[in-house]
Design an enzyme around this catalytic site. Sequence first.
Site, PDB file in Angstrom:
ATOM      1  N   HIS A 176      27.874 -15.224   9.244  1.00  0.00           N
ATOM      2  CA  HIS A 176      29.121 -15.839   9.387  1.00  0.00           C
ATOM      3  C   HIS A 176      29.288 -16.666  10.455  1.00  0.00           C
ATOM      4  O   HIS A 176      28.517 -16.400  11.398  1.00  0.00           O
ATOM      5  CB  HIS A 176      29.826 -14.447   9.632  1.00  0.00           C
ATOM      6  CG  HIS A 176      31.366 -14.954   9.654  1.00  0.00           C
ATOM      7  ND1 HIS A 176      32.415 -15.268  10.534  1.00  0.00           N
ATOM      8  CD2 HIS A 176      32.397 -14.541   8.352  1.00  0.00           C
ATOM      9  CE1 HIS A 176      33.335 -15.404  10.136  1.00  0.00           C
ATOM     10  NE2 HIS A 176      33.586 -15.015   9.030  1.00  0.00           N
ATOM     11  N   ASP A 197      32.061 -10.936   2.001  1.00  0.00           N
ATOM     12  CA  ASP A 197      31.846 -11.208   0.518  1.00  0.00           C
ATOM     13  C   ASP A 197      30.952 -10.235  -0.212  1.00  0.00           C
ATOM     14  O   ASP A 197      30.549 -10.441  -1.495  1.00  0.00           O
ATOM     15  CB  ASP A 197      31.617 -12.485   0.275  1.00  0.00           C
ATOM     16  CG  ASP A 197      32.840 -13.412   0.450  1.00  0.00           C
ATOM     17  OD1 ASP A 197      32.736 -14.526   1.635  1.00  0.00           O
ATOM     18  OD2 ASP A 197      33.978 -13.200   0.054  1.00  0.00           O
TER      19      ASP A 197
END
Length: 438
Positions: free
Chosen positions: A311, A368
Amino acid sequence: MLDQYIQDKIAELKIEDTVYKLPIIIGSEGERAIDIRALRSQSGHITFDSGFMNTGSCSSDITFLDGEKGILSYRGYPVEDLAKHCTFAEVAYLLVHGSLPTIEELKHFSELLGRFALIHEDMIHFFDGFPAGAPPMAILSSMVNSLMTFYPEMTENPLENIDENAARLISKVRTIAAFSFKKSIGHPLVYPRHDLSYCANFLNMMFDSPVKPYEINNIVVKALNKVLILHADHEQNCSTSTVRLVGSARVNLYASISAGISALWGPLHGGANQAVVEMLEEIYNGGGDYKKFIARAKDSDDPFRLVGFGHRVYKTYDPRSQVIKGICDEMLDALKVNDPLLDIAKEIEEVALKDGYFIDRHLYPNVDFYSGIIYRAIGIPTNMFTVMFALGRLPGWISHWKEMWVDPNWRIGRPRQVYVGPKRRPFVPIHERKGDEE
Ligand code: SDX
């Protein structure tokens, strides 16, 4: 709003013999920034920061996240609490209006969601124009943009009825998503019902059928509420920044959101939830050797990345992925669903988090990594996963678009650049060109 956070403290920047003094900004949660709005006019220099990794585009009081501590809150409320205690409609209200709704306010908002659930019958013909197999995100982005043609009043004063317009869009996007699924499988459309909540209505529109009525399972409704809440906003991510940038040219809400949907589609952004399940399916169908994929992810010569990992901001666990992992376990357990992909995902997480490559780069599961497992268990097709992300993110996009319109510091977004192309040179008529110039 911003001015109260500009400190007396100053950052000094020395360029050759000149020292430039730049104000320091410290946000309400302690985030620190150097205010460079006067940098170019004072020093003739701009900053350079591809991917805006160190650049704040705005001030905002919507969402706070701390990537080092794995903290995420909407309007000051930790997302873990909101996911535990609220419905998605309640959190959508919180994001758009800035406070949690009272019973009356939530009742009114829910009535608006019900009132605006239909799309114009003329819009339904648009679906017939898309070829079979058209990507649902392309359909969603096109349909949302076309909403403007049915509600031209949006350009007059977009903030005038923003609360109704927000509810209208949140409700219609849900209908468009469900209708596009039904169209894709050639089934009759199931219209929204006034007696169902936001998530129950969506599930019913997706899975009810004239030959087999859909039994609404509250376990699934609760899980879907939580997952959408966890996707509802994430400060200045790629798609939200797109909504703000497009909106900053004073573009209407629908076109701005349509642009955000397109940005979210990317496999490095919201498209990752679909790519995760496709990766897990490939591992499963290939015999379950996930270690081969981890090795590929670590190989700098291999462009493959372990989707669902890493991320831009979180350098520890993405707090959302931990909650979603828990929802996975609870829901699959309750539904007595045993999905081998979940087992593979858990094994990948366990092995990767002990591997120096991932540890050194602070790569953890993101939002996700597990969300697609939940959508699979609900029966949502893989190519609709990113549409589900868009459904969740929509209130966040709307709240940022609204905040941008009233921000006294906002102006049309127009970054600078550093030019590294050819220096000025004389024109060459075509018959003199040899084709070898740089
Ligand atoms: C979302 O911004 C948001 O808030 C987004 C989001 C939201 O709610 O809106 O949180 C939603 O988009 C989540 C991210 C979904 N995307 C993926 O899961 C795709 C896989 N992840 C990546 O491609 C990557 O981690 C990004 C795009 C998410 C972040 O990339 P960055 O911040 O630009 O980091 P980077 O590419 O500079 O990587 C740093 C290093 C590199 O290695 P070195 O060159 O230092 O050797 O980490 C490596 C990268 O190669 N790396 C990975 C990796 N992610 C980063 N290596 C293997 N697998 C990965 N997934």
